[in-house]
Design a protein around this motif. Structure first.
Motif, PDB file in Angstrom:
ATOM      1  N   VAL A   1      36.214  23.533  50.127  1.00 20.68           N
ATOM      2  CA  VAL A   1      35.142  24.508  49.951  1.00 20.68           C
ATOM      3  C   VAL A   1      34.620  24.455  48.511  1.00 20.68           C
ATOM      4  CG1 VAL A   1      34.526  26.954  50.130  1.00 20.68           C
ATOM      5  CG2 VAL A   1      36.159  25.960  51.728  1.00 20.68           C
ATOM      6  N   GLY A   2      35.523  24.187  47.566  1.00 20.28           N
ATOM      7  CA  GLY A   2      35.099  24.051  46.180  1.00 20.28           C
ATOM      8  C   GLY A   2      34.153  22.892  45.969  1.00 20.28           C
ATOM      9  N   TRP A   3      34.445  21.741  46.574  1.00 18.18           N
ATOM     10  CA  TRP A   3      33.543  20.589  46.451  1.00 18.18           C
ATOM     11  C   TRP A   3      32.206  20.864  47.135  1.00 18.18           C
ATOM     12  CZ3 TRP A   3      34.282  17.443  42.786  1.00 18.18           C
ATOM     13  CH2 TRP A   3      35.546  17.074  42.390  1.00 18.18           C
ATOM     14  N   TRP A   4      32.239  21.576  48.237  1.00 17.77           N
ATOM     15  CA  TRP A   4      31.001  21.975  48.913  1.00 17.77           C
ATOM     16  C   TRP A   4      30.139  22.824  47.973  1.00 17.77           C
ATOM     17  CZ3 TRP A   4      31.011  25.321  54.023  1.00 17.77           C
ATOM     18  CH2 TRP A   4      29.701  25.425  54.499  1.00 17.77           C
ATOM     19  N   ALA A   5      30.788  23.774  47.291  1.00 23.05           N
ATOM     20  CA  ALA A   5      30.063  24.636  46.359  1.00 23.05           C
ATOM     21  C   ALA A   5      29.459  23.835  45.209  1.00 23.05           C
ATOM     22  CB  ALA A   5      31.001  25.713  45.817  1.00 23.05           C
TER      23      ALA A   5
ATOM     24  N   TRP B   1      35.589  29.933  47.593  1.00 21.75           N
ATOM     25  CA  TRP B   1      36.595  29.002  47.070  1.00 21.75           C
ATOM     26  C   TRP B   1      37.464  29.672  46.019  1.00 21.75           C
ATOM     27  CZ3 TRP B   1      36.500  27.629  41.833  1.00 21.75           C
ATOM     28  CH2 TRP B   1      37.562  26.811  41.442  1.00 21.75           C
ATOM     29  N   PHE B   2      36.854  30.381  45.064  1.00 24.63           N
ATOM     30  CA  PHE B   2      37.625  30.958  43.958  1.00 24.63           C
ATOM     31  C   PHE B   2      38.628  31.988  44.467  1.00 24.63           C
ATOM     32  CE2 PHE B   2      37.973  34.137  40.474  1.00 24.63           C
ATOM     33  CZ  PHE B   2      38.703  33.348  39.607  1.00 24.63           C
TER      34      PHE B   2
ATOM     35  N   TRP C   1      39.863  32.287  47.507  1.00 27.93           N
ATOM     36  CA  TRP C   1      40.867  31.608  48.331  1.00 27.93           C
ATOM     37  C   TRP C   1      41.857  30.850  47.448  1.00 27.93           C
ATOM     38  CZ3 TRP C   1      39.436  27.478  52.608  1.00 27.93           C
ATOM     39  CH2 TRP C   1      40.580  27.192  53.364  1.00 27.93           C
ATOM     40  N   GLN C   2      41.352  30.159  46.441  1.00 31.26           N
ATOM     41  CA  GLN C   2      42.201  29.366  45.568  1.00 31.26           C
ATOM     42  C   GLN C   2      43.177  30.246  44.789  1.00 31.26           C
ATOM     43  OE1 GLN C   2      42.109  25.678  44.935  1.00 31.26           O
ATOM     44  NE2 GLN C   2      44.095  26.460  44.331  1.00 31.26           N
ATOM     45  N   VAL C   3      42.682  31.365  44.265  1.00 28.81           N
ATOM     46  CA  VAL C   3      43.539  32.243  43.472  1.00 28.81           C
ATOM     47  C   VAL C   3      44.607  32.911  44.332  1.00 28.81           C
ATOM     48  CG1 VAL C   3      43.541  34.379  42.142  1.00 28.81           C
ATOM     49  CG2 VAL C   3      41.836  32.636  41.665  1.00 28.81           C
ATOM     50  N   LEU C   4      44.186  33.417  45.498  1.00 28.83           N
ATOM     51  CA  LEU C   4      45.132  34.118  46.369  1.00 28.83           C
ATOM     52  C   LEU C   4      46.018  33.163  47.157  1.00 28.83           C
ATOM     53  CD1 LEU C   4      42.765  36.909  47.717  1.00 28.83           C
ATOM     54  CD2 LEU C   4      44.510  37.106  45.949  1.00 28.83           C
ATOM     55  N   TRP C   5      45.710  31.859  47.096  1.00 27.73           N
ATOM     56  CA  TRP C   5      46.526  30.854  47.796  1.00 27.73           C
ATOM     57  C   TRP C   5      47.946  30.842  47.247  1.00 27.73           C
ATOM     58  CZ3 TRP C   5      45.574  27.664  51.900  1.00 27.73           C
ATOM     59  CH2 TRP C   5      46.396  26.555  52.075  1.00 27.73           C
ATOM     60  N   THR C   6      48.071  30.982  45.928  1.00 26.54           N
ATOM     61  CA  THR C   6      49.383  30.911  45.292  1.00 26.54           C
ATOM     62  C   THR C   6      49.908  32.266  44.836  1.00 26.54           C
ATOM     63  OG1 THR C   6      48.298  30.396  43.186  1.00 26.54           O
ATOM     64  CG2 THR C   6      49.038  28.536  44.519  1.00 26.54           C
TER      65      THR C   6
ATOM     66  N   LEU D   1      38.033  39.251  41.741  1.00 31.65           N
ATOM     67  CA  LEU D   1      36.714  39.795  42.086  1.00 31.65           C
ATOM     68  C   LEU D   1      35.935  40.185  40.835  1.00 31.65           C
ATOM     69  CD1 LEU D   1      37.697  42.020  45.137  1.00 31.65           C
ATOM     70  CD2 LEU D   1      36.158  40.067  45.213  1.00 31.65           C
ATOM     71  N   LEU D   2      36.614  40.819  39.886  1.00 31.25           N
ATOM     72  CA  LEU D   2      35.926  41.295  38.691  1.00 31.25           C
ATOM     73  C   LEU D   2      35.606  40.155  37.732  1.00 31.25           C
ATOM     74  CD1 LEU D   2      38.001  44.535  38.264  1.00 31.25           C
ATOM     75  CD2 LEU D   2      35.642  44.353  39.021  1.00 31.25           C
ATOM     76  N   ALA D   3      36.446  39.126  37.707  1.00 32.76           N
ATOM     77  CA  ALA D   3      36.106  37.948  36.903  1.00 32.76           C
ATOM     78  C   ALA D   3      34.866  37.267  37.462  1.00 32.76           C
ATOM     79  CB  ALA D   3      37.290  36.979  36.879  1.00 32.76           C
ATOM     80  N   GLY D   4      34.799  37.182  38.792  1.00 34.70           N
ATOM     81  CA  GLY D   4      33.594  36.632  39.414  1.00 34.70           C
ATOM     82  C   GLY D   4      32.376  37.484  39.123  1.00 34.70           C
ATOM     83  N   CYS D   5      32.546  38.808  39.102  1.00 37.66           N
ATOM     84  CA  CYS D   5      31.445  39.716  38.773  1.00 37.66           C
ATOM     85  C   CYS D   5      30.939  39.461  37.360  1.00 37.66           C
ATOM     86  CB  CYS D   5      31.921  41.160  38.926  1.00 37.66           C
ATOM     87  SG  CYS D   5      30.838  42.391  38.157  1.00 37.66           S
ATOM     88  N   ALA D   6      31.842  39.427  36.388  1.00 34.64           N
ATOM     89  CA  ALA D   6      31.436  39.223  34.992  1.00 34.64           C
ATOM     90  C   ALA D   6      30.782  37.866  34.795  1.00 34.64           C
ATOM     91  CB  ALA D   6      32.646  39.374  34.080  1.00 34.64           C
ATOM     92  N   LEU D   7      31.340  36.840  35.446  1.00 42.40           N
ATOM     93  CA  LEU D   7      30.757  35.504  35.314  1.00 42.40           C
ATOM     94  C   LEU D   7      29.349  35.468  35.893  1.00 42.40           C
ATOM     95  CD1 LEU D   7      32.550  32.151  35.827  1.00 42.40           C
ATOM     96  CD2 LEU D   7      30.352  32.513  36.917  1.00 42.40           C
ATOM     97  N   ALA D   8      29.173  36.021  37.095  1.00 44.37           N
ATOM     98  CA  ALA D   8      27.859  35.976  37.744  1.00 44.37           C
ATOM     99  C   ALA D   8      26.821  36.769  36.962  1.00 44.37           C
ATOM    100  CB  ALA D   8      27.970  36.502  39.173  1.00 44.37           C
TER     101      ALA D   8
END
Length: 420
Positions: free
Chosen positions: A168-172, A198-199, A201-206, A217-224
């Motif tokens: 999914v990351g490569w798709w993005a 992807w982000f 899923w990847q973070v919660l994968w481990t 979620l909040l890191a994605g918010c600040a980045l966006a």
């Protein structure tokens, strides 16, 4: 540019801009709101002596009213999404009629045909073929969706596990590159949605802990939001999409932080989470420095929301929702108050940026959050029909105050524009 003159807002709905050879009457389309604004501006210029009445009528005669999203374009967009999902589904279902290499080549040929075909259409519509203009964004959207099928089919052919976030990351990555090369919103939306998926899923994968999900979620918010602020200077048409995704992630992160069962238990700084937080910090710094006007304040607001959410998670009142203590009540009240303030802030931002999507997002988020908190808190002391009565009163009060604040802000902004 003369005082009081501003471009007609397009709302960031389309980036396909080509020279239009049509200059006859009624050949340009505009929404009713845009036409109302144009009539007001032309009337003001006429009163100031800049235009004569025949000139005003001639200018207005070149436009015809049209809704921003027509039924035809809506159907084209839905058709593109269904076709893209259908092809990806076929790949996931494993086309047994073809060997692995044959499946990969078939999907790749379709993707390349759409990729090249979209740019051929864009070139032709830029010259004479006006009828095909609506097909350009649809073709580009299909190409971005089909790139996911190419990625998954390549992984299947190479015996790479398909149930991992890396694909999914490569798709993005591919969709985002496509979006910035052709400067079209369709591939950008695909890239943003798959990138967020992807982000998380990847973070919660481990590290599938509650605090990890909140920080992601909040890191994605600040980045966006930081990237949206940068785009106000370098590529303004992409700014609304990034801003709206950031608002969605921020509201989702604050919602998760207010849940009573989200705590710091089993939390660990997973490497991808560290990368996400670092990228968010860089985006906030860039947006604050490079953003134009009030846009540079938006990344700082995202940081404030993130800190507030983390404080709510660290404020542990226990997970026993059957016995509410004074601390539970205080936590719920603070959570509701904070969420209402943030939701109102998003609605205010929607008014400032002329984005009905932000206002609708804030309203929907507030309704869902209020419903959840009402059942989580009031259901412990109020049961049966009385619970729904109290919940209805909460909805009415919150909705009335929310709508009144939004309308008051819109009126104040309109008055300010008229007195400039």
């Amino acid at each position: 540019m003369r005082r009081g003159l501003r471009p007609i807002d397009t709302g960031g709905m389309s980036t396909h801009v080509t020279p239009r050879p049509d200059t006859g009457p009624g050949t340009r389309t505009a929404t009713p709101r845009q036409l109302d604004w144009l009539r007001g501006e032309l009337s003001a210029w006429s009163r100031e002596g800049l235009l004569e009445a025949p000139q005003v009528e001639e200018i207005l005669g070149h436009y015809r009213a049209s809704r921003r999203v027509s039924v035809g374009r809506l159907l084209l967009g839905l058709g593109a999404v269904f076709v893209g999902v259908g092809v990806i589904w076929l790949v996931a279902a494993n086309l047994d009629q073809l060997p692995p290499l044959g499946r990969f080549l078939a999907v790749t040929v379709i993707w390349l045909s759409l990729l090249v075909g979209g740019e051929v259409l864009a070139h032709r519509t830029g010259e004479r073929w006006v009828a095909g203009r609506a097909l350009v964004p649809v073709t580009r959207l299909l190409a971005a969706l089909l790139f996911g099928a190419v990625v998954f089919q390549a992984a299947q052919s190479l015996q790479v596990p398909a149930y991992e976030p890396a694909l999914v990351g490569w798709w993005a990555v591919g969709a985002l590159l496509h979006a910035y090369v052709v400067r079209d919103l369709g591939p950008l939306l695909v890239g943003l949605l798959t990138g967020v998926g992807w982000f998380l899923w990847q973070v919660l994968w481990t590290d599938p802990s509650g605090l990890t999900a909140v920080i992601a979620l909040l890191a994605g918010c600040a980045l966006a939001v930081g990237v949206a602020a940068v785009h106000t200077r370098v590529l303004p048409v992409f700014s609304p999409a990034w801003r709206e995704v950031g608002a969605l992630l921020g509201l989702a992160g604050l919602f998760a932080a207010a849940l009573p069962n989200v705590s710091t238990e089993d939390f660990g700084w997973e490497p991808w989470l560290v990368v996400g937080v670092a990228a968010a910090a860089l985006a906030v710094a860039a947006g604050t420095i490079l953003g134009q006007g009030t846009a540079r304040l938006e990344p700082l607001a995202a940081v404030a929301v993130s800190l507030l959410a983390v404080v709510l998670v660290l404020w542990d009142t226990g997970t026993d929702t059957d016995q509410l203590t004074a601390g539970d009540w205080l936590h719920a009240l603070v959570s509701v108050g904070a969420y209402v303030l943030v939701a109102v802030g998003v609605a205010v931002l929607g008014t400032l940026r002329d984005s009905w999507r932000l206002t609708a997002l804030a309203t929907a988020a507030l309704v869902v959050f209020t419903t959840f908190q009402s059942f989580a808190v009031f259901a412990q002391i109020i049961q049966g029909a009385w619970l729904f009565l109290v919940l209805g009163l909460v909805f009415l009060g919150t909705g009335f105050l929310f709508d009144r604040a939004r309308r008051g802000l819109a009126t104040a902004l309109e008055n300010e524009e008229q007195h400039r």
